[in-house]
Design an enzyme around this catalytic site. Sequence first.
Site, PDB file in Angstrom:
ATOM      1  N   SER A 136     -11.466   4.066   1.793  1.00  0.00           N
ATOM      2  CA  SER A 136     -12.296   4.195   2.992  1.00  0.00           C
ATOM      3  C   SER A 136     -11.410   4.114   4.228  1.00  0.00           C
ATOM      4  CB  SER A 136     -13.339   3.079   3.047  1.00  0.00           C
ATOM      5  OG  SER A 136     -14.040   3.083   4.275  1.00  0.00           O
ATOM      6  N   TYR A 148     -16.341  -6.261   3.475  1.00  0.00           N
ATOM      7  CA  TYR A 148     -16.346  -4.923   2.867  1.00  0.00           C
ATOM      8  C   TYR A 148     -15.027  -4.207   3.131  1.00  0.00           C
ATOM      9  CZ  TYR A 148     -17.149   0.050   2.331  1.00  0.00           C
ATOM     10  OH  TYR A 148     -17.004   1.375   1.982  1.00  0.00           O
TER      11      TYR A 148
END
Length: 224
Positions: A136, A148
Amino acid sequence: MTRKTLFITGASTGIGAATARAAVEHGWNVGLFARSEDKLATLCDELGAHALALPGDATSLEDQETAMARLAEHFGDVDAAFANAGTGLSAAGTRQGDPEEWEAMIRLNVMGVLWTAKAASAYFVKNRGHLLLTGSAAGRTHIKGSVYSASKWFVHGYAGNLAEEFREWGARVTVIAPGMVDTPFFEEAKPDKLKPEDVARSVIFALGADPRANVREVFVMPVN
């Protein structure tokens, strides 16, 4: 030309499903691994004989090993694997974060990736295969208090370490690092952001590189 076979976790929706469609279109067989049997069955019906539904839980090494064994038996081998399954958090930051959510996310975003790599390595040590991981943009920058983001930092770091290990067998490792993607990952639609198909094309690009070349990272961001 003999079709190669790609194992995909988180295959029932979003990036995983889009990658399955793109892979079949580009001459691959696909093993569709996810917990949602109904969605997998629907996608298999759409893709036809080149797809196999493999219901299971990505947080279980046993489930992933069993699924890959079924896939290899069905199509002859496992030539590539895409550790795509992942999840986010409803509460951001450390003070407001939910420890139970953290544990569930780490089991999937970290341990699930480890299990895919472990299970796939049994095939890749023999066939010079290719492991891809969904990283990501959040794993390439610091975001205030984001657990996250830290889980995706792990994916990026581990992918680089794996690439050094797997090259001993002639196998390849690629981390696919998208920015915001309009998928069910978010509760609200993100129509001006990347589409799952954009990420799927990145996977196909990496898979299609000449065997002498390892595309170690594909970093794709929305224009807006």
